[in-house]
Design an enzyme around this catalytic site. Structure first.
Site, PDB file in Angstrom:
ATOM      1  N   GLY A  39     -12.800  19.668  19.501  1.00 11.62           N
ATOM      2  CA  GLY A  39     -13.360  20.730  20.341  1.00 11.62           C
ATOM      3  C   GLY A  39     -12.604  22.021  20.108  1.00 11.62           C
ATOM      4  O   GLY A  39     -11.371  22.025  19.999  1.00 11.62           O
ATOM      5  N   GLY A  41     -13.435  24.973  21.988  1.00 11.52           N
ATOM      6  CA  GLY A  41     -13.645  25.919  23.078  1.00 11.52           C
ATOM      7  C   GLY A  41     -12.299  26.459  23.530  1.00 11.52           C
ATOM      8  O   GLY A  41     -11.297  26.344  22.821  1.00 11.52           O
ATOM      9  N   LEU A  42     -12.269  27.030  24.722  1.00 12.05           N
ATOM     10  CA  LEU A  42     -11.019  27.646  25.169  1.00 12.05           C
ATOM     11  C   LEU A  42      -9.882  26.647  25.219  1.00 12.05           C
ATOM     12  O   LEU A  42      -8.774  26.931  24.784  1.00 12.05           O
ATOM     13  CB  LEU A  42     -11.230  28.283  26.538  1.00 12.05           C
ATOM     14  CG  LEU A  42     -11.906  29.644  26.453  1.00 12.05           C
ATOM     15  CD1 LEU A  42     -12.263  30.151  27.835  1.00 12.05           C
ATOM     16  CD2 LEU A  42     -10.995  30.638  25.735  1.00 12.05           C
ATOM     17  N   ALA A  43     -10.149  25.440  25.724  1.00 10.62           N
ATOM     18  CA  ALA A  43      -9.069  24.453  25.822  1.00 10.62           C
ATOM     19  C   ALA A  43      -8.637  23.999  24.433  1.00 10.62           C
ATOM     20  O   ALA A  43      -7.442  23.958  24.119  1.00 10.62           O
ATOM     21  CB  ALA A  43      -9.516  23.264  26.671  1.00 10.62           C
ATOM     22  N   GLY A  44      -9.598  23.658  23.596  1.00 18.09           N
ATOM     23  CA  GLY A  44      -9.273  23.119  22.271  1.00 18.09           C
ATOM     24  C   GLY A  44      -8.639  24.153  21.358  1.00 18.09           C
ATOM     25  O   GLY A  44      -7.608  23.883  20.723  1.00 18.09           O
ATOM     26  N   HIS A 265     -25.319  25.138  39.581  1.00 18.86           N
ATOM     27  CA  HIS A 265     -25.044  26.559  39.743  1.00 18.86           C
ATOM     28  C   HIS A 265     -26.207  27.225  40.464  1.00 18.86           C
ATOM     29  O   HIS A 265     -27.350  27.057  40.063  1.00 18.86           O
ATOM     30  CB  HIS A 265     -24.820  27.201  38.373  1.00 18.86           C
ATOM     31  CG  HIS A 265     -24.116  28.506  38.465  1.00 18.86           C
ATOM     32  ND1 HIS A 265     -24.700  29.611  39.032  1.00 18.86           N
ATOM     33  CD2 HIS A 265     -22.876  28.891  38.087  1.00 18.86           C
ATOM     34  CE1 HIS A 265     -23.841  30.619  38.986  1.00 18.86           C
ATOM     35  NE2 HIS A 265     -22.723  30.210  38.422  1.00 18.86           N
ATOM     36  N   ARG A 329     -20.437  27.517  45.440  1.00 17.54           N
ATOM     37  CA  ARG A 329     -21.629  27.137  44.687  1.00 17.54           C
ATOM     38  C   ARG A 329     -22.377  25.949  45.263  1.00 17.54           C
ATOM     39  O   ARG A 329     -23.599  25.943  45.312  1.00 17.54           O
ATOM     40  CB  ARG A 329     -21.231  26.825  43.247  1.00 17.54           C
ATOM     41  CG  ARG A 329     -20.798  28.071  42.527  1.00 17.54           C
ATOM     42  CD  ARG A 329     -20.381  27.774  41.117  1.00 17.54           C
ATOM     43  NE  ARG A 329     -20.015  29.037  40.473  1.00 17.54           N
ATOM     44  CZ  ARG A 329     -19.503  29.123  39.265  1.00 17.54           C
ATOM     45  NH1 ARG A 329     -19.277  28.033  38.559  1.00 17.54           N
ATOM     46  NH2 ARG A 329     -19.222  30.301  38.747  1.00 17.54           N
ATOM     47  N   HIS A 400     -24.740  22.391  35.851  1.00 18.67           N
ATOM     48  CA  HIS A 400     -23.888  23.390  35.221  1.00 18.67           C
ATOM     49  C   HIS A 400     -22.538  22.843  34.769  1.00 18.67           C
ATOM     50  O   HIS A 400     -22.234  22.813  33.593  1.00 18.67           O
ATOM     51  CB  HIS A 400     -23.698  24.531  36.225  1.00 18.67           C
ATOM     52  CG  HIS A 400     -22.795  25.622  35.759  1.00 18.67           C
ATOM     53  ND1 HIS A 400     -22.987  26.252  34.561  1.00 18.67           N
ATOM     54  CD2 HIS A 400     -21.704  26.206  36.330  1.00 18.67           C
ATOM     55  CE1 HIS A 400     -22.037  27.177  34.403  1.00 18.67           C
ATOM     56  NE2 HIS A 400     -21.251  27.160  35.447  1.00 18.67           N
ATOM     57  N   GLU A 424     -12.769  21.027  30.633  1.00 26.06           N
ATOM     58  CA  GLU A 424     -13.832  20.380  31.399  1.00 26.06           C
ATOM     59  C   GLU A 424     -13.928  18.882  31.074  1.00 26.06           C
ATOM     60  O   GLU A 424     -14.494  18.108  31.850  1.00 26.06           O
ATOM     61  CB  GLU A 424     -15.170  21.076  31.129  1.00 26.06           C
ATOM     62  CG  GLU A 424     -16.250  20.738  32.147  1.00 26.06           C
ATOM     63  CD  GLU A 424     -17.557  21.484  31.913  1.00 26.06           C
ATOM     64  OE1 GLU A 424     -17.561  22.478  31.157  1.00 26.06           O
ATOM     65  OE2 GLU A 424     -18.587  21.067  32.474  1.00 26.06           O
TER      66      GLU A 424
END
Lengths: 636, 248
Positions: A39, A41-44, A265, A329, A400, A424
């Site tokens: 991954g 994304g931001l974490a990966g 969401h 939410r 979401h 996530e």
């Protein structure tokens, strides 16, 4: 009993104590250690880049054609940090408290406190990378407010905060590629986890261009593969988002937690047709200036602009006067569903509510609104052909974010030693409901600041471990299983597409394990999903071969979603209370609010895979609250 | 509505390809262009034929994965719009629509409409970053950035890396993509230190990847879904020349 390995000491000192006493690895030894990060994304990306900066050898995998495209890119509204730049009473403790309360007291105190604590450094880091956050005219950073809080702690870059943070993390990753410390494997999908002596020692990945099945060995494996909200088919997620990496790790022994905690969401574009593939999100930040309403009268056929002020029901302002349109939410989504179910919905399918900017435009002027949300209004116009400066947006709740995910301890390590889950993909920080702008924060904090301490702490014990190569029989076994599944998919030769099954599953889950659930609906869903799975096994059609073939990719993901769907229902069934996003209709107050049961359900579920034909076994991690008092979560 | 499609089909990187005709009826004007292709693909599956491969992911115009030439225009007839955000209300019943991949020497075709745009990653790897390792950052408000400067940097940083600029350029130049990154970073105080080195490395990587030269037709700006200005190319050239003159 699950051991979450929370460090000793006062809440505010735990992370410091951990860092002060964790094991280190000297720089010369770091280059002997290999880490796989799945991954980007931001974490990966942030984890891979940071570990590479420290000197480890990192292999980074993503199914997209470039690391930059991971779905973190689509987050719009912002990222929270307790900087208190607005001098409005914010603090690390306040942010911790908001997040715990927002999660309806179903998350771990120590993790959440660490999240708030690390938020400060994240903003510094992002600015240093060149993230162009919004600035005031004097040059200082600007903030806005998000749902569920009463301070302005959200940093933002127009409505593209996720994209800008993603660009920062991606560039940090590319920098390490050019330094030779990260090897990227784009258009690669992880299809299995390889265990040796019970520890994560590698993965099996498929090259999506050539179809080749590859073996990759490492000393630790990090899954930062995002959430599984795409299980509902129609969602705010990207088409490729999936559960396969974490699900296949689950089947290899990693426990899954809070699986039924899925956030809907409140501000998404409604479904308008059967061929729709996506419910686009409109940032929650719009609720800073937009007012939500429906007609007071059920079945009102007038267009929204023709409905006079006194015949409009601003139901969030009415029900939750303190937080109003900025209610969290889960509450906002449920309130919308309540009005839509009551027949007050608007739009062609009567499945939407109005998000109205007329008052804000009157008060602040169109220019100001355009500067804050211009791209969102343009996006709305592109999709709907409607000018939202002139008439209200029509919005509706959509699947979401998944608060659930792989169970991790304080180290972000799963129940499999050497397997870490970030962002996530893990369950850890948001409890039963995530607050807006905490998702970008969590993924970044996990990747930049937490895993780069906890992974070396684990690896220090691995320096003397036996060197494993991809010739080890465990790799062959895992590869053979992956190959067998691919051949099985190609040979079914039925008459229904993978999307057909995905859509059927999604519809079923929306109805029976969605915004609200009952024992009856969940039990029915389990039976129906199992039947759907049977049909999938015998009626699937995949044209083409095992080379580049997007239908084959989809089949593997849908197969995993079908199994996950069943677990979601079991998880929702065992939790006989309502909390956060999990609303069991049997458990509500007379006013229709969620009725939590702390006596019996103040724990996190942790499910252990027991085999294809057997139900997973439920383990429990009791939640202990020392710094906060359990209260009824009220936004009234 | 019913459309007559002519779609580029190609087996793999090395094979040739050709335009194949498809008739698609039952299209609603609310569908996105990609949902129209989903519909066609669903029908192909039921007939046992291979689906038309195309890249796509977020379907909300921000990931940059999708991109095809539609009637000769990158991302189709609208300005400031990615393929996924293009809706069928932009077409009329009975239209013939030509669908081709983004074509450039530096974007080899993988299959049908899927291309390999990793050359863009290579340009970023050459220097499209600020060298700030985790842990080195100073307190964020210690770097003051004027509102308009931050906004201008944002305008450049908004690039989604889709490749429409390259596909539409008669020279297949990546000047808009590269210059947007150079502008984003040079406008900010954090990015100034490395600017001379960065611009030289990124431009030489752009050339090495096989992208053509920019001849200032500004066609890229017209097709950019993020409406990134071609003035960034001017800034890149300025920074490049400055770097060459001042090079030690």
């Amino acid at each position: 009993m699950m051991d979450s390995k929370i460090p000793a000491g006062e809440l505010a000192d735990k992370w410091k104590n951990y860092k002060d006493s964790s094991n280190l690895i000297n720089p010369a030894n770091r280059k002997k250690l290999d880490i796989i990060v799945v991954g980007t994304g931001l974490a990966g990306a942030s984890c891979a880049a940071t570990l590479a900066e420290q000197g480890y050898n990192v292999k980074s995998f993503c199914f997209q054609d470039s690391a930059r495209r991971a779905h973190s890119v689509a987050a719009q509204g912002g990222v929270n940090a307790a900087k208190n730049y607005k001098n409005d009473g914010d603090s690390v403790f306040r942010m911790f408290h908001d997040t715990i309360k927002g999660g309806d007291f179903r998350s771990r105190e120590a993790n959440v406190y660490r999240l708030a604590e690390c938020s400060l450094a994240l903003i510094d880091q992002a600015v240093a990378q060149g993230v162009p956050f919004a600035r005031e005219y004097g040059g200082y950073l600007n903030n806005r407010s998000f749902g569920g809080v009463q301070v302005s702690r959200t940093f933002y870059a127009r409505g593209q905060t996720g994209q800008q943070l993603m660009v920062g993390a991606y560039q940090a990753l590319m920098r390490q590629v050019s330094a030779g410390k990260v090897q990227t494997y784009t258009r690669h999908e992880m299809l299995d986890l390889v265990l040796v002596d019970g520890k994560a020692r590698g993965i099996i990945a498929r090259n999506l261009e050539t179809g080749e099945i590859e073996r990759h060995a490492a000393n630790a494996v990090v899954l930062a593969t995002g959430g599984y909200g795409k299980v509902y088919y129609l969602s705010t997620l990207a088409m490729g988002c999936n559960t396969s990496a974490i699900w296949r790790a689950h089947k290899k022994g990693a426990f899954m937690s809070g699986v039924s905690w899925i956030q809907f969401h409140p501000t998404c574009l409604p479904q308008i047709g059967e061929t729709q593939s996506k419910l686009t999100l409109m940032s929650e930040s719009l609720r800073n200036d937009g007012r939500i309403w429906v007609p007071k009268k059920a079945g009102d056929e007038r267009v929204p602009n023709d409905i006079p002020e006194e015949e409009r029901d601003y139901y969030l302002e009415r029900r939750y006067p303190t937080f109003g349109n900025l209610s969290p939410r889960d509450i906002s989504s449920r309130a919308a569903k309540e009005r839509i179910d009551a027949g007050c919905g608007v739009g062609p399918m009567k499945n939407a509510v109005c998000l109205d900017f007329s008052k804000a435009i009157k008060e602040q002027g169109r220019d100001k609104i355009e500067e804050k949300y211009g791209n969102l209004f343009r996006m709305y116009d592109k999709i709907n052909g409607v000018d939202a400066y002139k008439e209200p947006m029509l919005i509706s709740p959509a699947a979401h974010f998944t608060m659930g995910g792989l169970w991790v301890d304080y180290n972000l390590m799963t129940t499999i030693p050497g397997l870490f889950a970030l962002g996530e993909a893990n369950f850890s920080d948001h409890g039963a409901n995530r607050l807006g702008a905490n998702s970008l924060l969590q993924s970044c904090v996990d990747g930049y600041f937490i895993a780069p301490y906890t992974i070396p702490n684990y690896l220090s014990g691995e320096l003397k471990a036996e060197k494993i190569t991809t010739e080890h029989p465990a790799f062959k076994e895992a590869e053979d299983a992956v190959q067998a599944q691919i051949i099985r998919f190609l040979n079914v030769d039925g008459h229904l597409s993978a999307d057909y099954f995905h859509k059927a599953l999604g519809k079923l889950l929306y109805d029976k394990c969605g915004l609200s659930r009952t024992k009856k609906s969940l039990e029915a869903a389990v039976i129906e999903i199992k039947a759907l799975k049977k049909s999938f096994d015998h009626e699937l059609k995949i044209p083409g071969d095992d080379q580049l073939n997007s239908e084959l990719e989809k089949a593997g993901r849908v197969a995993d979603f079908l199994e996950l769907g069943v677990l979601m229902c079991y998880d929702a069934l065992q939790r006989e209370e309502s909390c956060g996003a999990h609303f069991r209709e049997e458990y509500q107050t007379t006013e229709g609010e969620a009725l939590r049961n702390d006596e019996d359900f103040c724990y996190v579920s942790a499910w252990e895979w027991k085999g294809e034909e057997v139900q997973q076994e439920l383990h429990k991690e009791p939640l202990v609250f020392e710094a906060v008092k359990l209260t009824v979560r009220s936004y009234k | 509505m019913k459309l007559y499609l002519k779609v580029w089909r190609q087996e793999n990187r090395t094979s040739g390809g050709s335009m194949i005709d498809y008739e698609v009826d039952g299209i609603s004007e609310h569908m996105s262009f990609l949902e129209m292709l989903d519909l066609l693909n669903e029908r192909l599956i039921l007939k046992g034929e291979r689906v038309i491969e195309f890249d796509h992911d977020c379907r909300e115009g921000i990931c940059g994965a999708c991109g095809m030439m539609i009637n000769g225009r990158a991302h189709g007839p609208l300005t400031g719009t990615t393929t996924c955000q293009l809706h069928m209300r932009s077409f009329k019943d009975g239209d013939t629509v030509y669908i081709e991949p983004f074509r450039a020497a530096a974007f080899p075709i993988l299959r049908d409409l899927k291309t390999d745009r990793s050359s863009f990653d290579h340009i970023i790897q050459a220097g499209g970053y600020i060298s700030a390792s985790t842990g080195q950052a100073p307190e964020s408000n210690s770097i003051l950035i004027a509102h308009d400067t931050a906004e201008a940097a944002f305008d450049a940083a908004a690039c989604i890396g889709c490749g429409a600029c390259v596909a539409t350029c008669k020279n297949s130049s990546a000047a808009l993509f590269t210059s947007a990154k150079i502008s984003h970073l040079v406008l900010l105080p954090q990015g100034k230190t490395e600017s001379a080195d960065r611009v030289i490395k990124m431009i030489s990587q752009m050339d090495a990847e096989g992208f053509g030269h920019c001849t200032n037709t500004e066609a890229c700006e017209v097709e950019c879904p993020q409406e990134i200005s071609s003035l960034h190319i001017g800034r890149m050239n300025y920074e490049y020349n400055k770097a060459l003159i001042l090079r030690k």
